[in-house]
Enzyme design. Structure first.
Site, PDB file in Angstrom:
ATOM      1  N   ASP A   9     -28.098 -32.273 -70.521  1.00 11.60           N
ATOM      2  CA  ASP A   9     -27.868 -33.124 -71.700  1.00 11.60           C
ATOM      3  C   ASP A   9     -26.390 -33.075 -72.099  1.00 11.60           C
ATOM      4  OD1 ASP A   9     -28.741 -30.953 -74.525  1.00 11.60           O
ATOM      5  OD2 ASP A   9     -27.952 -30.440 -72.534  1.00 11.60           O
ATOM      6  N   ASP A  14     -22.437 -28.310 -70.724  1.00 15.68           N
ATOM      7  CA  ASP A  14     -23.055 -28.916 -69.537  1.00 15.68           C
ATOM      8  C   ASP A  14     -21.969 -29.445 -68.602  1.00 15.68           C
ATOM      9  OD1 ASP A  14     -24.703 -29.476 -72.084  1.00 15.68           O
ATOM     10  OD2 ASP A  14     -26.208 -29.768 -70.527  1.00 15.68           O
ATOM     11  N   ASP A 244     -24.351 -23.052 -70.649  1.00 14.70           N
ATOM     12  CA  ASP A 244     -24.718 -23.724 -69.392  1.00 14.70           C
ATOM     13  C   ASP A 244     -23.908 -23.220 -68.197  1.00 14.70           C
ATOM     14  OD1 ASP A 244     -25.262 -26.882 -71.130  1.00 14.70           O
ATOM     15  OD2 ASP A 244     -26.542 -25.120 -70.887  1.00 14.70           O
TER      16      ASP A 244
HETATM   17  O1  RIB Z   1     -28.241 -23.326 -76.899  1.00 17.11           O
HETATM   18  C1  RIB Z   1     -27.293 -23.770 -75.950  1.00 17.11           C
HETATM   19  C2  RIB Z   1     -27.797 -24.963 -75.208  1.00 17.11           C
HETATM   20  O2  RIB Z   1     -27.989 -26.034 -76.109  1.00 17.11           O
HETATM   21  C3  RIB Z   1     -26.793 -25.492 -74.162  1.00 17.11           C
HETATM   22  O3  RIB Z   1     -27.518 -26.064 -73.100  1.00 17.11           O
HETATM   23  C4  RIB Z   1     -26.032 -26.533 -74.906  1.00 17.11           C
HETATM   24  O4  RIB Z   1     -25.538 -27.571 -74.044  1.00 17.11           O
HETATM   25  C5  RIB Z   1     -27.101 -27.096 -75.791  1.00 17.11           C
HETATM   26  O5  RIB Z   1     -27.797 -28.065 -75.049  1.00 17.11           O
HETATM   27 CA    CA Z   2     -26.958 -28.287 -72.359  1.00 20.48          CA
END
Ligand code: RIB
Ligand code: CA
Length: 312
Positions: A9, A14, A244
């Site tokens: 996402d 990410d 991530d």
């Molecule tokens: O809690 C961290 C996660 O939530 C990570 O994947 C960040 O990108 C958000 O999606």
């Molecule tokens: Ca993420």
């Protein structure tokens, strides 16, 4: 060679995870599956396409689920920007998404090449829950399954304080996923928020990345500026939390892990204060089959090097 399917996402962290994977000599990205999470799917899909252009590789991108299975509770635009990549106007120039739904693509790829792909989930688990509904044997057809999510001793990062964002965004999907891996007898390689905090990225490392002055480091500096400011306002100093990228490091180099514990993990769905909590059977009392390898510690120097490699 790790053949990766990345469910994501994007999302600033990410984005860094995808840069890491694209630069790793022993990994290929077979597909990117976009999901709603940090921000809406319209943004996460566009950001995934932008990232494929930044890494200059032919990677198919699939649009997945735009909403949680049951209830939308909160996004993370305050951390990542309204558009998910720092609100600096990034957009794909030419790339477009495939027509196939992400969940269908995941099921197809796993059945075409059983045991070949490592699935790395760095967003909410909605796409994967849908894929499991279509093909309950999916866990048996993946080489590995690495998840960024949860808070195994309830130190979360959402308004439900014991819940981490990826799980809290879609607890029902996470429940489907953890139950499926319990039934399958496999282990989810889980990198949680608490491990993320323990492996925080200090300001001097970030400065070193900015000084690389490459197209990717300039892209990183531009799209992460808002997140860096958000964290600086909370922590009182420059640093980043690479949730991530930490999960991606485990996917890319499993021997980077220096401490892990195998336990049963379940997802709370109805607690007034604990919905989305990853409840961990630390004392092994519930008599259920362990479904999770909880990553606790990894080699920080190697972690920082993998991220830096993605920016060169
Ligand atoms: O809690 C961290 C996660 O939530 C990570 O994947 C960040 O990108 C958000 O999606
Ligand atoms: Ca993420």
């Amino acid at each position: 060679m790790e053949k990766l399917i990345i469910d994501t996402d994007p999302g600033v962290d990410d984005a860094q995870a995808i840069l890491m994977a694209a630069a790793h000599p022993n990994a290929t990205i077979a597909a990117i599956l976009a999901v709603g999470g940090n921000v809406g799917l319209e943004h996460t899909l566009r950001n995934a396409l932008t990232l494929v252009e930044v890494v200059e590789q032919e990677i198919p991108v699939y649009a997945g689920c735009s909403k949680p299975l049951v209830i939308f509770q909160e996004d993370a635009a305050d951390v990542h920007g309204q558009d998910g990549l720092g609100d600096v106007g990034l957009a794909p120039q030419t790339r477009t998404a495939e027509s196939e739904h992400a969940a269908l693509a995941l099921v197809r790829m796993a059945n075409e090449s059983p045991g070949e792909y490592t699935l790395v989930a760095i967003g909410p688990l909605t796409n994967i829950a849908v894929a499991l509904t279509l093909d309950p044997t999916l866990p048996e057809k993946l080489k590995r399954f690495v998840v960024m999510g949860g808070a195994v001793t309830a130190h979360g990062n959402t308004s439900n304080v014991s819940a981490e964002f990826n799980i809290f965004y879609d607890p029902e999907a996470a429940h489907v996923v953890f139950e499926a891996w319990e039934a399958h007898g496999g282990l989810i390689e889980l990198v949680d928020w608490e491990a993320t905090i323990r492996h925080g990225i200090p300001g001097d490392v970030i400065e070193r990345w900015h000084a690389l002055d490459t197209p990717k480091s300039r892209f990183y500096q531009k799209m992460s500026a808002k997140t860096l400011e958000f964290i600086r306002n909370i922590m009182g100093r420059s640093m980043m939390f690479g949730a991530d990228p930490l999960a991606m490091a485990v996917a890319l180099e499993p021997d980077i892990v220096t401490k892990a514990e195998v336990r049963h993990v379940s997802v709370e769905l109805t607690g007034m204060y604990t919905r989305g909590q990853t409840t961990t059977d630390w004392n092994q009392r519930n008599g259920r089959t362990a479904n999770t390898n909880i990553i606790l510690e990894l080699d920080t120097d190697r972690f920082f090097s993998l991220m830096e490699q993605g920016l060169k």
